[in-house]
Scaffold this motif. Structure first.
Motif, mmCIF file in Angstrom:
data_model
loop_
_atom_site.group_PDB
_atom_site.id
_atom_site.type_symbol
_atom_site.label_atom_id
_atom_site.label_comp_id
_atom_site.label_asym_id
_atom_site.label_seq_id
_atom_site.Cartn_x
_atom_site.Cartn_y
_atom_site.Cartn_z
ATOM 1 N N ARG A 158 11.054 -15.915 42.108
ATOM 2 C CA ARG A 158 11.880 -16.964 41.521
ATOM 3 C C ARG A 158 11.033 -18.236 41.435
ATOM 4 O O ARG A 158 10.402 -18.645 42.401
ATOM 5 N N ARG A 193 9.743 -21.860 41.614
ATOM 6 C CA ARG A 193 10.116 -23.021 42.425
ATOM 7 C C ARG A 193 10.458 -24.220 41.554
ATOM 8 O O ARG A 193 11.236 -25.091 41.965
ATOM 9 N N GLU A 207 4.147 -20.155 37.593
ATOM 10 C CA GLU A 207 5.060 -20.258 38.722
ATOM 11 C C GLU A 207 4.761 -19.202 39.777
ATOM 12 O O GLU A 207 4.929 -19.447 40.983
ATOM 13 N N GLY A 222 1.945 -20.546 41.836
ATOM 14 C CA GLY A 222 2.094 -21.928 42.288
ATOM 15 C C GLY A 222 1.270 -22.937 41.514
ATOM 16 O O GLY A 222 0.838 -23.939 42.077
ATOM 17 N N GLN A 262 2.137 -30.311 43.319
ATOM 18 C CA GLN A 262 3.037 -29.615 42.414
ATOM 19 C C GLN A 262 3.563 -30.591 41.359
ATOM 20 O O GLN A 262 3.784 -31.773 41.646
ATOM 21 N N ARG A 271 12.991 -30.505 36.695
ATOM 22 C CA ARG A 271 13.717 -29.343 37.215
ATOM 23 C C ARG A 271 15.152 -29.292 36.701
ATOM 24 O O ARG A 271 15.696 -28.203 36.488
#
Length: 646
Positions: free
Chosen positions: A8, A10, A33, A36, A48, A97
């Motif tokens: 999933r 982040r 993703e 990372g 990030q 996000r």
């Protein structure tokens, strides 16, 4: 090590292993993703992103205005330049996000967006824009717009004070100059102590409000700086460029300066007596973010180039005729003009009703063994051998493009000398090999449809570097990867496999090593007839179809490279060996629908058989340098187009 599902995300919150999650999406985003975003980090840094840069393609009937009014700038930020042209269906954006929260929950923006693609999530591209569109706001065009005809240049390393780009009165012809970086420096040669140096807006110029990042200088600002560093009629160009924080221009050769010289420099050493319209026309120039040359994802250029085009259009007068040169490119992609960037360029040309023309190079990888092509009969299988090199400090990518009738094609991947790690996937499936810590080493993502193109699908095989100086960095095996395609369906399937570009660009030292395909039947002897494909050679590795994946649009103009002086009667002697040819020497090869087989036009990129490259402008006034490649062909085509207008 073990085979594991994609995690999933982040950032996006998308469960990439859920049924249908990868379909219609950008596989590079899923891979970023999964690891990372490590492929975008500078060594020793693991920050990030707070925002992601993307290119958006809207559904038929929707436009950017509708998207802006349906969203919030708190989670979707679109540069103001995209509202200056009514009815656009393509734009860039920064998304947080919360955008993906709304996306997963079925917010109205999801009904407006047809597809989106990841840009370059590094440095200033991972933070909010300084200025962006807001609901029910209509931005004003920028001041000091340039009448046409005008040359638009999108490249890197432009010597704005070079005498070749000044008029008879000594004023610069570069009327607007936008550099897309907010920082200078990094892990490449020429950086001051390899540190990231924030650019000073009093020296590099303010951030253009219509794009919201980078720094821009007007022609007046450039002229003022030239005057400040001129003593007794002599300009100290080195001191000027240090002041403007254009430290890369300390190198004697810069790609953008060379290209700009071919497009618009006057006579002198290059062509005595040349005094055409192109040598007098105004220039609007964009210097791409230098992080573009470090990216190995194949998606570095989409946001930067599209933003650059809209900057040029916004700063040209409403009735100006514009010729833009983009001497840049990649190797992977659909090659049928349906990538998001190509579709956006075609749309912009159409919206401007013929006022805009875009010239691009056809590419330099004709002999690089980065393309395979074949038709699989029902129940037939074919194995490709992908040679991934040791000491490659960048990620490597192989894209396998399949048409819409390829639902029965299974893909098996076996790492070098690791038969126990072979994996077979079918459309709609994905996964990755992880080490004992759960860190991914490579992935195969095989969606039923893809955001990377409008037809068929693309299976992405992505590998981590084979070497790194960072402790604990996951590494992929080097050697010959076996990729087997098995047509288990009832109809023939034509596929194309493209190895993404991963070489070292001029003036950099990224540790990249270009991977390539191997086959014992491919002619590598260097005989006179061995530089082109032959229909009777059964090898799946084909030169035909090796093409700059930015240059296959319907309305843009691609330029192949020839030799200024032929060396014999054979047709082969006319072409630069690294360039696609026109017409294709192998026109009968199987092709997916719409794939572009040959350049639209030709221009010299080599002087002759022995002397490769074309001579053009060096960084300092009066200097000349020689560079080879179809990057030299495209600006000569742009020059022809400008002279036809003038």
């Amino acid at each position: 090590m073990s085979w594991a599902p994609l995690p999933r995300g982040r950032f996006t919150g998308i469960d990439w292993s859920a049924p249908g999650a990868i379909d219609g999406m950008d596989p590079y985003l899923a891979w970023a993703e999964a690891d990372g975003f490590v492929g975008y980090h500078r060594p020793g840094h693991h920050d990030q992103p707070k925002w992601l840069p993307i290119v958006i393609g809207l559904r038929e009937g929707a436009d950017v205005r509708e998207l802006v009014d349906a969203s919030s700038s708190r989670w979707l930020q679109i540069p103001q330049a995209y509202l200056l042209i009514p009815g656009l269906r393509h734009c860039t954006a920064r998304v947080s996000r919360r955008f993906f929260e709304h996306w997963r929950q079925g917010h109205v923006v999801r009904s407006l967006i047809e597809r989106f693609e990841l840009g370059l999530p590094v440095d200033q591209h991972t933070v909010a824009l300084k200025d962006c569109c807001h609901r029910h706001q209509q931005p004003l065009p920028p001041p000091q717009r340039v009448p046409g005809p005008v040359l638009g240049l999108i490249d890197g390393g432009l010597a704005v004070a070079n005498a070749a780009f000044r008029d008879a009165a000594g004023r610069t012809r570069v009327k607007h100059f936008w550099r897309q970086d907010n920082l200078y420096g990094g892990p490449w040669p020429g950086s001051p102590d390899h540190e990231r140096v924030p650019l000073d807006p009093t020296r590099a110029g303010p951030t253009p409000p219509d794009l919201g990042y980078g720094h821009a200088l007007t022609g007046h600002a450039i002229d003022s700086a030239i005057a400040s560093f001129t003593r007794r009629g002599q300009l100290d160009e080195d001191a000027l460029y240090r002041y403007l924080q254009l430290w890369d221009l300390a190198r004697p050769v810069n790609h953008g300066t060379h290209v700009c010289g071919l497009a618009t420099a006057p006579g002198g050493l290059l062509a005595p007596g040349l005094n055409d319209f192109a040598s007098r026309c105004p220039v609007i120039a964009v210097q791409l973010d230098w992080a573009n040359v470090l990216d190995t994802s194949g998606g570095a250029l989409n946001v930067g180039v599209l933003d650059a085009l809209h900057y040029i259009v916004a700063h040209a007068a409403d009735d100006a005729e514009i010729v833009v040169n983009v001497s840049w490119g990649t190797l992977a992609g659909p090659h049928d003009g349906t990538s998001l960037l190509e579709a956006a360029m075609d749309e912009l040309i159409e919206r401007l009703d013929g006022r805009l023309q875009i010239a691009l190079p056809a590419g330099n990888a004709y002999q690089s063994r980065t393309h395979a092509n074949a038709t699989l009969a029902p129940r037939e299988a074919l194995e490709l051998h992908w040679r991934v090199q040791p000491d490659d400090r960048t990620q490597s990518f192989l894209e396998i493009w399949l048409p819409a009738n390829a639902a029965g094609v299974a893909i098996t991947v076996q790492p070098p000398e690791r038969p126990a790690q072979a994996v077979t996937l079918r459309p709609g499936e994905s996964g990755m090999w992880v080490d004992a810590r759960g860190v991914p080493q490579w992935t195969l993502i095989y969606p039923t449809t893809t955001a990377l193109g409008a037809h068929g699908t693309c299976a992405l095989l992505a590998l981590e570097p084979t070497f790194s100086r960072e402790p604990g960095r996951a590494l992929a095996p080097f050697g010959a990867w076996q990729v087997r395609l098995h047509n288990q369906g009832r109809t023939p399937v034509t596929f194309d496999a493209y190895v993404e570009r991963d070489d070292v660009v001029l003036g950099t030292n990224t540790g990249a090593r270009q991977s390539y395909l191997e086959d014992r039947r491919y002619d590598t002897q260097g005989n006179l007839g061995g530089w082109i494909d032959h229909a009777d050679n059964p090898t799946p590795i084909r030169r035909s179809g090796v093409f700059n994946s930015l240059a296959t649009g319907q309305r843009t103009l691609s330029a192949g490279g020839t030799r200024a002086t032929d060396s014999g009667p054979e047709r082969l002697s006319r072409f630069a060996r690294y360039s696609p040819q026109k017409p294709s020497p192998d026109p009968q090869r199987p092709q997916r629908p719409g794939v572009k087989p040959a350049p639209d036009t030709l221009a010299p990129s080599d002087s002759n058989t022995a002397l490769w490259g074309m001579r053009s402008t060096g960084s300092l006034s009066g200097s000349t340098v020689r560079l080879a490649g179809t990057s030299s062909s495209a600006p000569q085509v742009a020059r022809r187009l400008l002279n036809a207008l003038g």
